[in-house]
Motif scaffolding. Structure first.
Motif, short mmCIF file in Angstrom:
data_model
loop_
_atom_site.label_atom_id
_atom_site.label_comp_id
_atom_site.label_asym_id
_atom_site.label_seq_id
_atom_site.Cartn_x
_atom_site.Cartn_y
_atom_site.Cartn_z
N TYR A 7 0.46 -0.99 0.06
CA TYR A 7 -0.18 -0.35 -0.51
C TYR A 7 0.64 1.48 -0.26
N ILE A 23 7.65 4.72 14.19
CA ILE A 23 6.77 3.19 13.87
C ILE A 23 7.77 2.03 13.38
N LYS A 26 8.50 -0.42 16.60
CA LYS A 26 7.28 -0.70 16.92
C LYS A 26 7.18 -2.01 15.73
N SER A 27 7.45 -1.67 14.19
CA SER A 27 7.28 -3.02 13.47
C SER A 27 7.63 -3.49 13.73
N ASN A 30 6.66 -6.04 17.07
CA ASN A 30 5.21 -6.61 16.64
C ASN A 30 5.80 -7.54 15.16
N ASN A 31 6.41 -7.20 14.49
CA ASN A 31 6.56 -7.95 13.05
C ASN A 31 6.95 -9.64 13.80
N PHE A 47 5.00 7.27 2.14
CA PHE A 47 5.03 5.69 2.85
C PHE A 47 4.57 4.63 1.24
N GLN A 49 5.28 0.67 1.64
CA GLN A 49 5.50 -0.42 2.22
C GLN A 49 5.20 -1.59 2.02
N LEU A 61 -3.09 -6.69 10.17
CA LEU A 61 -2.45 -5.63 10.13
C LEU A 61 -2.71 -4.37 9.74
N ARG A 64 -5.12 -2.32 11.15
CA ARG A 64 -4.85 -1.77 11.77
C ARG A 64 -4.25 -0.19 11.15
N ILE A 65 -3.05 -0.84 10.53
CA ILE A 65 -2.08 0.77 9.93
C ILE A 65 -3.09 1.40 9.83
N ASP A 68 -4.48 4.59 11.29
CA ASP A 68 -3.49 5.03 11.95
C ASP A 68 -3.09 7.00 12.06
N PRO A 69 -3.08 7.41 12.77
CA PRO A 69 -3.43 8.86 12.80
C PRO A 69 -2.08 9.15 12.06
N ARG A 70 -1.20 8.91 11.97
CA ARG A 70 0.16 9.49 11.77
C ARG A 70 0.33 9.83 10.13
N HIS A 71 -0.77 8.58 9.64
CA HIS A 71 -0.78 9.04 7.92
C HIS A 71 -2.15 9.04 7.34
N MET A 92 11.38 -5.99 9.13
CA MET A 92 10.71 -4.27 8.66
C MET A 92 11.84 -3.63 8.33
P1 FAD Z 1 0.48 0.42 20.40
O1 FAD Z 1 2.23 0.49 20.12
O2 FAD Z 1 0.99 0.56 22.18
O3 FAD Z 1 -0.31 1.83 20.41
C1 FAD Z 1 -1.66 1.24 20.44
C2 FAD Z 1 -2.75 2.48 19.77
O4 FAD Z 1 -1.97 3.61 19.84
C3 FAD Z 1 -2.72 2.03 18.17
O5 FAD Z 1 -3.82 2.55 18.07
C4 FAD Z 1 -1.76 3.20 17.74
O6 FAD Z 1 -2.04 3.65 16.94
C5 FAD Z 1 -1.49 4.39 18.59
N1 FAD Z 1 -0.08 4.87 18.60
C6 FAD Z 1 1.10 4.34 18.99
N2 FAD Z 1 1.53 5.39 18.96
C7 FAD Z 1 1.32 6.73 17.66
C8 FAD Z 1 1.62 8.00 18.08
N3 FAD Z 1 2.99 7.92 18.03
N4 FAD Z 1 1.04 8.65 17.86
C9 FAD Z 1 -0.44 8.66 17.44
N5 FAD Z 1 -0.87 7.47 17.35
C10 FAD Z 1 -0.46 6.44 18.41
N6 FAD Z 1 2.82 -1.88 13.44
C11 FAD Z 1 3.40 -2.87 13.20
O7 FAD Z 1 2.87 -3.36 14.10
N7 FAD Z 1 4.00 -3.45 11.95
C12 FAD Z 1 3.52 -2.50 10.90
O8 FAD Z 1 4.52 -3.36 10.20
C13 FAD Z 1 3.72 -1.54 10.90
N8 FAD Z 1 3.44 -0.75 9.86
C14 FAD Z 1 3.34 0.75 9.71
C15 FAD Z 1 3.79 1.16 8.76
C16 FAD Z 1 3.33 2.92 8.57
C17 FAD Z 1 2.52 3.43 7.49
C18 FAD Z 1 2.07 3.76 10.03
C19 FAD Z 1 1.46 4.97 10.67
C20 FAD Z 1 2.23 2.88 11.19
C21 FAD Z 1 2.63 1.41 10.84
N9 FAD Z 1 2.62 0.23 11.43
C22 FAD Z 1 2.73 -1.21 12.55
C23 FAD Z 1 1.86 1.23 13.37
C24 FAD Z 1 0.89 0.39 13.37
O9 FAD Z 1 -0.16 1.18 12.63
C25 FAD Z 1 0.20 0.35 14.75
O10 FAD Z 1 0.27 2.04 15.43
C26 FAD Z 1 1.30 -0.58 15.43
O11 FAD Z 1 0.71 -1.67 14.71
C27 FAD Z 1 0.33 -0.76 16.96
O12 FAD Z 1 0.96 -1.50 18.04
P2 FAD Z 1 0.35 -2.02 19.19
O13 FAD Z 1 -0.77 -3.42 19.05
O14 FAD Z 1 1.90 -2.91 19.76
O15 FAD Z 1 -0.01 -0.58 20.07
#
Ligand code: FAD
Length: 139
Positions: A7, A23, A26-27, A30-31, A47, A49, A61, A64-65, A68-71, A92
């Motif tokens: 995506y 990111i 954490k990735s 988790n991965n 991005f 990915q 996943l 969930r991604i 995510d409010p970061r994108h 990752m």
């Molecule tokens: P936690 O890390 O405990 O997070 C709990 C919640 O808080 C989630 O809803 C999370 O989205 C949100 N959150 C955490 N940190 C922030 C922050 N700094 N700002 C705003 N909200 C936040 N995750 C993976 O596991 N594998 C991937 O390959 C992966 N690729 C990603 C690629 C992109 C471009 C982006 C933007 C995110 C990616 N993520 C990935 C992160 C994913 O969207 C989740 O945030 C993550 O998987 C949640 O991990 P967790 O269940 O351990 O929860």
């Protein structure tokens, strides 16, 4: 059963460089637990990915991604069942395009900028494959 999903999305404006670091950190954690491998390419707010692994976990996943409010503007480019992984070496991997010769981008697009919104999914996959071959991925 293995699948590969790819995506593209846009980072929220003003996101600090630390966001990418967070990111990736954490990735990888988790991965590793979920058996997911792939690469994350970031360039000028975009991005790209690729995620590989079991169908159930890759779909979960991606869902969930996508929230995510970061994108935003998350757009699915490709989803396929696969018999083998293309990115088995990275839970990752990170591709930093700023460290690369722009000819790699020009080979696959009209301008030397990363814009997967403007090309087909297979072209973006070819770009990622070439970047892997060029050893542009860091752990
Ligand atoms: P936690 O890390 O405990 O997070 C709990 C919640 O808080 C989630 O809803 C999370 O989205 C949100 N959150 C955490 N940190 C922030 C922050 N700094 N700002 C705003 N909200 C936040 N995750 C993976 O596991 N594998 C991937 O390959 C992966 N690729 C990603 C690629 C992109 C471009 C982006 C933007 C995110 C990616 N993520 C990935 C992160 C994913 O969207 C989740 O945030 C993550 O998987 C949640 O991990 P967790 O269940 O351990 O929860």
């Amino acid at each position: 059963m293995l699948v590969r999903l790819m995506y593209v999305s846009r980072a929220v404006e003003g996101a600090p460089p630390a966001v990418l670091f967070d990111i990736l950190k954490k990735s990888k954690a988790n991965n590793h637990k979920a058996g997911i491998t792939g690469v994350l390419c970031y360039s000028e707010g975009i991005f790209l990915q690729a995620l590989e692994g079991a169908r159930l976990v890759v779909n979960a996943l991606y869902n969930r991604i996508a929230t995510d409010p970061r994108h935003f503007d998350v757009m699915l480019l490709n989803y396929e069942e696969i018999s083998e992984r293309h990115f088995p070496n990275w839970f990752m991997g990170h591709i930093d395009l700023s460290r690369l010769n722009s000819s790699v981008l020009l080979k696959y697009s009209e301008m030397a900028t990363l814009n997967p919104y403007a090309v087909s999914g297979s072209v973006s996959m070819a770009l990622l494959s070439e970047l892997v071959s060029a050893a542009a991925v860091t752990k």
